[in-house]
Design an enzyme around this catalytic site. Sequence first.
Site, mmCIF file in Angstrom:
data_model
loop_
_atom_site.group_PDB
_atom_site.id
_atom_site.type_symbol
_atom_site.label_atom_id
_atom_site.label_comp_id
_atom_site.label_asym_id
_atom_site.label_seq_id
_atom_site.Cartn_x
_atom_site.Cartn_y
_atom_site.Cartn_z
ATOM 1 N N ASN A 259 0.761 -1.246 0.000
ATOM 2 C CA ASN A 259 0.000 0.000 0.000
ATOM 3 C C ASN A 259 0.794 1.300 0.000
ATOM 4 O O ASN A 259 0.256 2.335 -0.354
ATOM 5 C CB ASN A 259 -0.910 0.041 1.226
ATOM 6 C CG ASN A 259 -1.891 -1.092 1.242
ATOM 7 O OD1 ASN A 259 -2.685 -1.248 0.323
ATOM 8 N ND2 ASN A 259 -1.830 -1.914 2.270
ATOM 9 N N TYR A 260 2.041 1.265 0.421
ATOM 10 C CA TYR A 260 2.731 2.526 0.653
ATOM 11 C C TYR A 260 3.956 2.795 -0.210
ATOM 12 O O TYR A 260 4.345 3.941 -0.391
ATOM 13 C CB TYR A 260 3.148 2.618 2.128
ATOM 14 C CG TYR A 260 1.987 2.857 3.039
ATOM 15 C CD1 TYR A 260 1.418 4.118 3.121
ATOM 16 C CD2 TYR A 260 1.446 1.834 3.791
ATOM 17 C CE1 TYR A 260 0.345 4.343 3.958
ATOM 18 C CE2 TYR A 260 0.363 2.054 4.630
ATOM 19 C CZ TYR A 260 -0.179 3.312 4.705
ATOM 20 O OH TYR A 260 -1.241 3.545 5.521
ATOM 21 N N ILE A 261 4.574 1.738 -0.642
ATOM 22 C CA ILE A 261 5.804 1.946 -1.396
ATOM 23 C C ILE A 261 5.503 1.969 -2.887
ATOM 24 O O ILE A 261 4.980 0.998 -3.428
ATOM 25 C CB ILE A 261 6.820 0.843 -1.074
ATOM 26 C CG1 ILE A 261 7.206 0.914 0.405
ATOM 27 C CG2 ILE A 261 8.035 0.960 -1.966
ATOM 28 C CD1 ILE A 261 8.021 -0.244 0.881
#
Length: 864
Positions: free
Chosen positions: A822-824
């Site tokens: 989800n974030y990288i």
Amino acid sequence: MSSDSEDMPLAKRRQQQQRANKPSINNLDSGSDSDTPLGKRKRPAVRKRVLDDDDDDEDADTLSSSDSRPPAAKRARPSAAKKKSYKDDSSNSDGEGDFHGSSDSDVPLSKKKTVDSKAKTNGSSKTNGTNGTSRTKAAPKYKEESSSDSDAPLAKKAASKKTSTPTKIKVKTEPASSSKSKQSTTTIKRRGKEEVDDRSKLKKVKKEEEDDKSKVKKVKKEEEEDEDADAWWLNQKDNEDESVKWTSLKHNGVYFPPEYVPHGVKMKYDGKPITLAPAVEEIAGFFGALLFTEHAENPTFQENFFKDFSKIAKAHKTSPEITSFKKCDFTPMYEYYQAEKEKRKNMTKDQKEAAKEEKMVLDEMYGICYLDGRKEKVGNYRIEPPGLFRGRGKHPKTGCLKLRVQPEQVSLNLSKDAPIPKAPAGHKWGAIVHDDTKTWLATWKENVNDSTKYVFLAAGSSLKGQSDLKKFETARALKKEIDRIRRGYMAELKDKKMFNRQRATALYLIDRLALRAGNEKGEDEADTVGCCSLRFEHVTLEKPNIMHLDFLGKDSIRYEKTVEVDEQVFKNIRLFKREPAQEGDDLFDRLKTSELNKHLQNLMKGLTAKVFRTFNASFTFQDQLEKRTPKDGTIAEKLLAYNRANRDVAILCNHQRAVSKGHAGQIEKIEDKVRAYKYQKMKQKKMILALEPKLKKKRPELLEPESDLEDDWIEEYETQLMEKEREKVKAKFEKDNLKRKENKEKPMPAGQLKDLLKEVDVKAKDLADERKTGVVPPTRGATVEKCNAQILKLDERIAATRLSLTDKEENKQTALGTSKINYIDPRISAAWCEKHKVPLDKIFTKTLRDKFKWAMTVDKDWEF
DNA sequence: ACTTGTACTTAGTAGATGGCTT
DNA sequence: AAGCCATCTACTAAGTACAAGT
């Protein structure tokens, strides 16, 4: 039915765990009845906070009158009177587990300070609220919302221009494009098998590892070409209306779980087996299946379950009326389900094959839809089966019965020209809508929390991909603005208006600590917080500028960190905490996420609180990856660097997981290894002294005992050592004899073995003497220099092993997956793989490669 | 301006899978 | 083949954000 057999699948043991849902003894009033008036959490008296902090003279007095505390009662919090019970220290008392500082990069506040592990866990008690709100469904609205920004097509070649304006993502929708969708319809291709082939090809190529770049490239190209038809990211259309998500949507509806088939296994009530109507049996079975898990032991869970269960039982008139949970014995059902599990495990090949086949059929029927003519995967097409609600943390409703969903409750969303799928026999759909601004295919209302559930497309679909791309582009846009924004809120930390100060301070925390926004929560949810909902008791300050945070965040995961903060932030928080501050009061008493976000929108288009998390995660990752990757390391070394960078991010975002079962044992083993090294070191030191007694004065450290090395342990260790030695001697003896036999030689006499063993005994005796006298006679050829060298080597090994220990220790708690998913920004990974010749499938699983296919075409110099 | 509701992302875990040892 | 472990996938709970309703 021995309920005590310890091989029970004790669900998750979050050993030194943060999640505060253990049904602890002090779970206050598990007995308190449902009739407890929906415990209005007391809202602390409204107090005006004035900027009269003495360290803050400049601002004293300046509070503008317009700035008094807003009248609106914010969300009532658990009464302050309810002292948070901090329980269960045993769990995390082993300190040490400090989140090791990772970077020196300046962005996220990653000066991880020591984490002092006073176990604090929030235990606010709650009573079950009856939430009678029945919500009325609003008719779908078609709103408009256009944005017009220049659009940089995200072409692979152009990808490297890092300073270009953020790519705008647009969903193509123009009706005129129908031709286009037709075209793609015709090129829908068969996936599956082909893809598998491709991958095995890829793998093979990768086997040859070294260079051979050309081959890798070829394979890649094949993949690409193959996918061009679906490659939405290659032909982004500028486009008008972002809110329209599709022009055509066809699907086959949703899959309902099969009806319950009674098994007739009888639970016991008051010691006697009782017969239950299928509907009752089913529910009893839900609980039975969970027996001995943490859920089933949780009083709230039990209570909620039993309330629902007994009601249904009553409605069906069980022969002895079921009125007491204590009299229920679900173990027969537990055993039945265990046996079923076993059976499933032992299925024959054919059976497994058949099951697979069945799944395939469903996948084809429901797992696929057509969006603008393109074939796309559907995500969760299965309607959630009935069961017991497994709320996390101290969710007040955990254990409640989650009812079977009927087709009548389910609404479908598809285009007008799409055939309406048939509802299950004898049923009708709830509603059919044609809302092209929504991405869901189906929706229904769940009965426990009255929340809405959806069926969406799969993660690898174009819609999800587009919004993923958009998300990361916003984060990249923030990267360009971050300096300005930081300057802005740093200045505002001293603002005269309390509201602005709070906003700036909150923003500081969100930015530097990657906290979540912290929306307000309802009464009948677990008590967890994010930035804006932090309360006094979650933050403690320590002189000059240390802040300690300790609270339960999303999923009731504990956030506990100690950080150094900016001086002014420190002052502000002290100011907010000042006054008749009580537990239960909001730290940011006049700030809400909506206001924060509104402000952020003004600072940058598309900016919201969560963007900071994405930005910081991706930025940190890229930064760390850059620093850690060994330029000419092996693939394995590079992967290690990758995973470390990944872990830095996971730590930043506080992504945790349950500790695995065998973990403690594994740690123990490594610790023993360290001790063994220390033991050897100790021997070496003593040898030096024996060689050169004068050194006692010169090098007093030689006299110091090794830490963590106790006499008992040494004795034990030496005994083991000798035992091993004996084994070895024996084994060698036997092996030698075998050889001799082969060579037709005479075996060695048994007496020889005895002699050898005696030698070991002598050694053991020597060791024992050494223990007593503390003198270790030097081995042959030993010199002070050699011993010193040995010690140095041992020190290195100890350090290395220790490192792997912390590594392991931290990894056991840290979940890397969430940040990866989800974030990288996946383009960082893609570029890295390209640049360092690391095969993509070493870092992305098949599902992730699928999800991120839009990101795989960047070149090696792409930057976040 | 506050409250409620919807839609979508983010989250940890249970259970399946698959590779490895015994 | 069985058992063991570490992934991987499927599942669904729990967030965020924003719009609609009042």
